[in-house]
Design a protein around this motif. Structure first.
Motif, PDB file in Angstrom:
ATOM      1  N   TRP A 100       0.811  -1.216   0.000  1.00 18.64           N
ATOM      2  CA  TRP A 100       0.000   0.000   0.000  1.00 18.64           C
ATOM      3  C   TRP A 100       0.846   1.268   0.000  1.00 18.64           C
ATOM      4  N   TYR A 101       2.083   1.202   0.480  1.00 13.55           N
ATOM      5  CA  TYR A 101       2.976   2.361   0.402  1.00 13.55           C
ATOM      6  C   TYR A 101       3.279   2.703  -1.060  1.00 13.55           C
ATOM      7  N   GLN A 102       3.566   1.682  -1.851  1.00 18.63           N
ATOM      8  CA  GLN A 102       3.850   1.919  -3.280  1.00 18.63           C
ATOM      9  C   GLN A 102       2.617   2.453  -4.009  1.00 18.63           C
ATOM     10  N   MET A 103       1.456   1.887  -3.718  1.00 22.24           N
ATOM     11  CA  MET A 103       0.229   2.336  -4.372  1.00 22.24           C
ATOM     12  C   MET A 103      -0.165   3.742  -3.934  1.00 22.24           C
ATOM     13  N   MET A 104       0.198   4.105  -2.704  1.00 22.53           N
ATOM     14  CA  MET A 104      -0.078   5.453  -2.208  1.00 22.53           C
ATOM     15  C   MET A 104       0.687   6.489  -3.041  1.00 22.53           C
ATOM     16  N   TRP A 105       1.879   6.125  -3.521  1.00 21.85           N
ATOM     17  CA  TRP A 105       2.707   7.072  -4.262  1.00 21.85           C
ATOM     18  C   TRP A 105       2.229   7.320  -5.683  1.00 21.85           C
ATOM     19  N   VAL A 106       1.371   6.483  -6.227  1.00 19.79           N
ATOM     20  CA  VAL A 106       0.893   6.697  -7.605  1.00 19.79           C
ATOM     21  C   VAL A 106       0.143   8.025  -7.723  1.00 19.79           C
ATOM     22  N   PRO A 107      -0.904   8.297  -6.930  1.00 22.10           N
ATOM     23  CA  PRO A 107      -1.564   9.607  -7.053  1.00 22.10           C
ATOM     24  C   PRO A 107      -0.704  10.768  -6.548  1.00 22.10           C
ATOM     25  N   ILE A 108       0.153  10.504  -5.546  1.00 16.86           N
ATOM     26  CA  ILE A 108       1.021  11.569  -5.053  1.00 16.86           C
ATOM     27  C   ILE A 108       1.996  12.005  -6.141  1.00 16.86           C
ATOM     28  N   CYS A 109       2.605  11.045  -6.838  1.00 18.85           N
ATOM     29  CA  CYS A 109       3.525  11.380  -7.933  1.00 18.85           C
ATOM     30  C   CYS A 109       2.803  12.108  -9.059  1.00 18.85           C
ATOM     31  N   ALA A 110       1.591  11.684  -9.364  1.00 22.29           N
ATOM     32  CA  ALA A 110       0.828  12.375 -10.402  1.00 22.29           C
ATOM     33  C   ALA A 110       0.578  13.830 -10.007  1.00 22.29           C
ATOM     34  N   ALA A 111       0.250  14.071  -8.750  1.00 20.99           N
ATOM     35  CA  ALA A 111       0.021  15.438  -8.282  1.00 20.99           C
ATOM     36  C   ALA A 111       1.313  16.260  -8.309  1.00 20.99           C
ATOM     37  N   LEU A 112       2.417  15.677  -7.871  1.00 22.20           N
ATOM     38  CA  LEU A 112       3.692  16.399  -7.855  1.00 22.20           C
ATOM     39  C   LEU A 112       4.158  16.739  -9.272  1.00 22.20           C
ATOM     40  N   ILE A 113       3.985  15.817 -10.202  1.00 20.07           N
ATOM     41  CA  ILE A 113       4.358  16.082 -11.593  1.00 20.07           C
ATOM     42  C   ILE A 113       3.448  17.145 -12.194  1.00 20.07           C
ATOM     43  N   GLY A 114       2.159  17.109 -11.869  1.00 18.34           N
ATOM     44  CA  GLY A 114       1.229  18.122 -12.354  1.00 18.34           C
ATOM     45  C   GLY A 114       1.568  19.516 -11.837  1.00 18.34           C
ATOM     46  N   ILE A 115       1.940  19.606 -10.566  1.00 15.22           N
ATOM     47  CA  ILE A 115       2.342  20.889  -9.989  1.00 15.22           C
ATOM     48  C   ILE A 115       3.610  21.400 -10.664  1.00 15.22           C
ATOM     49  N   SER A 116       4.570  20.503 -10.889  1.00 19.92           N
ATOM     50  CA  SER A 116       5.815  20.893 -11.566  1.00 19.92           C
ATOM     51  C   SER A 116       5.542  21.383 -12.975  1.00 19.92           C
ATOM     52  N   TYR A 117       4.656  20.703 -13.677  1.00 28.10           N
ATOM     53  CA  TYR A 117       4.297  21.111 -15.037  1.00 28.10           C
ATOM     54  C   TYR A 117       3.670  22.500 -15.042  1.00 28.10           C
ATOM     55  N   LYS A 118       2.752  22.744 -14.118  1.00 29.29           N
ATOM     56  CA  LYS A 118       2.088  24.048 -14.034  1.00 29.29           C
ATOM     57  C   LYS A 118       3.101  25.155 -13.721  1.00 29.29           C
TER      58      LYS A 118
END
Length: 104
Positions: free
Chosen positions: A56-74
């Motif tokens: 569940w730690y690895q699966m928790m990072w999937v949406p977190i990474c998506a959010a962090l990459i989206g913030i970086s892109y913006k």
């Protein structure tokens, strides 16, 4: 398609501010390093809905990474638009550009 009067010597972007690049780099580094640091999550306890911590730690990072990459892109798009506006003299930070790079 319009023909512009720019030469190869004319800049297409204004000077960069380092803060957006530093913030983006930190966010992307966290999104890469933390999920790959296996000693942080190489154990079974605590369980969440019957799943061991390892899963569940690895699966928790999937949406977190998506959010962090989206913030970086913006951050990068906003900084690029600001730099283009500095050269164009348009003064718009969130303005949109056509295929030739002209402000709309």
């Amino acid at each position: 398609m319009s023909i512009s009067n720019t030469t190869h010597e004319s800049p297409t972007r204004g000077p960069a501010k380092p803060l957006p690049y530093v913030i983006s780099g930190i966010l992307l580094a966290a999104a890469i390093v933390l999920p790959l640091s296996v000693p942080l999550y190489a154990h079974a306890d605590p369980h969440l809905f019957g799943f061991p911590f390892f899963y569940w730690y690895q699966m928790m990072w999937v949406p977190i990474c998506a959010a962090l990459i989206g913030i970086s892109y913006k951050l990068m798009i906003t900084e690029d638009n600001r730099r283009r506006a500095d050269v164009k003299g348009a003064g718009t930070i969130n303005g949109s550009y056509d295929a030739e790079g002209d402000a709309k």
